[in-house]
Design a protein around this motif. Structure first.
Motif, short mmCIF file in Angstrom:
data_model
loop_
_atom_site.label_atom_id
_atom_site.label_comp_id
_atom_site.label_asym_id
_atom_site.label_seq_id
_atom_site.Cartn_x
_atom_site.Cartn_y
_atom_site.Cartn_z
N ASN A 55 0.88 -1.17 0.00
CA ASN A 55 0.00 0.00 0.00
C ASN A 55 0.92 1.22 0.00
O ASN A 55 1.42 1.63 1.04
CB ASN A 55 -0.91 -0.01 1.23
N ASP A 90 -2.24 -5.11 -4.66
CA ASP A 90 -1.56 -3.93 -4.12
C ASP A 90 -2.38 -2.67 -4.41
O ASP A 90 -3.35 -2.70 -5.18
CB ASP A 90 -0.17 -3.79 -4.76
N SER A 91 -1.97 -1.58 -3.79
CA SER A 91 -2.63 -0.31 -4.09
C SER A 91 -1.64 0.83 -4.01
O SER A 91 -0.67 0.78 -3.25
CB SER A 91 -3.81 -0.07 -3.16
N SER A 93 -1.35 5.34 -4.27
CA SER A 93 -2.00 6.65 -4.25
C SER A 93 -0.95 7.68 -4.63
O SER A 93 0.26 7.45 -4.47
CB SER A 93 -2.55 6.96 -2.86
N GLN A 107 -6.54 5.83 -3.56
CA GLN A 107 -6.07 4.45 -3.64
C GLN A 107 -6.62 3.77 -4.89
O GLN A 107 -7.82 3.73 -5.12
CB GLN A 107 -6.52 3.68 -2.40
N SER A 108 -5.69 3.24 -5.68
CA SER A 108 -6.05 2.59 -6.94
C SER A 108 -5.19 1.36 -7.15
O SER A 108 -4.11 1.23 -6.57
CB SER A 108 -5.82 3.55 -8.13
N SER A 109 -5.65 0.49 -7.99
CA SER A 109 -4.85 -0.67 -8.37
C SER A 109 -3.68 -0.20 -9.23
O SER A 109 -3.86 0.65 -10.12
CB SER A 109 -5.69 -1.67 -9.17
#
Length: 200
Positions: A55, A90-91, A93, A107-109
């Motif tokens: 993350n 996972d992510s 930002s 938060q995005s892939s």
């Protein structure tokens, strides 16, 4: 400007304390070394990988307006590499600081490359709400979006030609190094180029 520098140091200190409480890793890299940094620090994941999920909050130092073209090119290539090395679990930002501060990508892939590259190429327009301090925002954001059983981290991407005068921060560290070690630890974590000052 002296007050601004002191405030900046205090914010960095409080952010590091918060990150340590929640086990948020902090890394720092110059934008010119970003691609090498990603190769060295972000492992490629396979389908059967048992590595913990990531993350990552990328914290990008900006000038008052958008980044220069060559820096956008570097970021584009770097995030394409991130997308290839990370998985759907996972992510990432993207948050900006210095010239303008705000959340450019929630938060995005890492596989959502279209959204990531759009945010990079349109950093300022992508920020819906501007904040006074992007560094504090990044740690608050990471704390609020903390993922248990994941490696939570903030990666600061420094722009040496950005708007914040880092020489002023160096001078502040010189003035305070005899009074406290906290500022020195914070400075070493987030501004590697001042380590030489600390050693003097």
């Amino acid at each position: 400007m002296k007050h601004l520098t002191i405030t900046f140091s205090v914010v960095l200190f409080s952010s590091i304390v918060t990150s340590q409480e929640l086990n948020i890793d902090t890394k720092s890299v110059s934008i010119d070394n970003l691609i090498t940094f990603i190769v060295d620090t972000i492992d490629r994941k396979t389908e059967d990988s048992d590595m913990p999920s990531e993350n990552i909050t990328f914290l990008i130092q900006t000038p008052v307006n958008d980044l220069r073209t060559e820096h956008i090119v570097i970021l584009n290539q770097a995030f394409k590499l991130v997308s290839k090395r990370l998985s759907e679990d996972d992510s990432i930002s993207i948050i900006t600081y210095s010239g303008f501060s705000g959340i450019a990508l929630n938060q995005s892939s890492p596989k959502d490359l279209k959204a990531i590259l759009y945010a990079i190429e349109n950093l300022k327009p992508s920020v819906k709400e501007f904040h006074d301090d992007g560094i504090e925002l990044a740690y608050e954001f990471t704390k609020e979006n903390f993922m248990e059983d994941s490696v939570n981290s903030v990666i600061m991407i420094r722009n040496p030609k950005g708007s914040r005068d880092e020489e002023e921060i160096v001078q502040h560290v010189k003035a305070t190094k005899k009074r406290t070690n906290v500022v020195l630890i914070t400075a070493m974590a987030l501004l590697p180029e001042i380590i030489s000052v600390i050693k003097d």
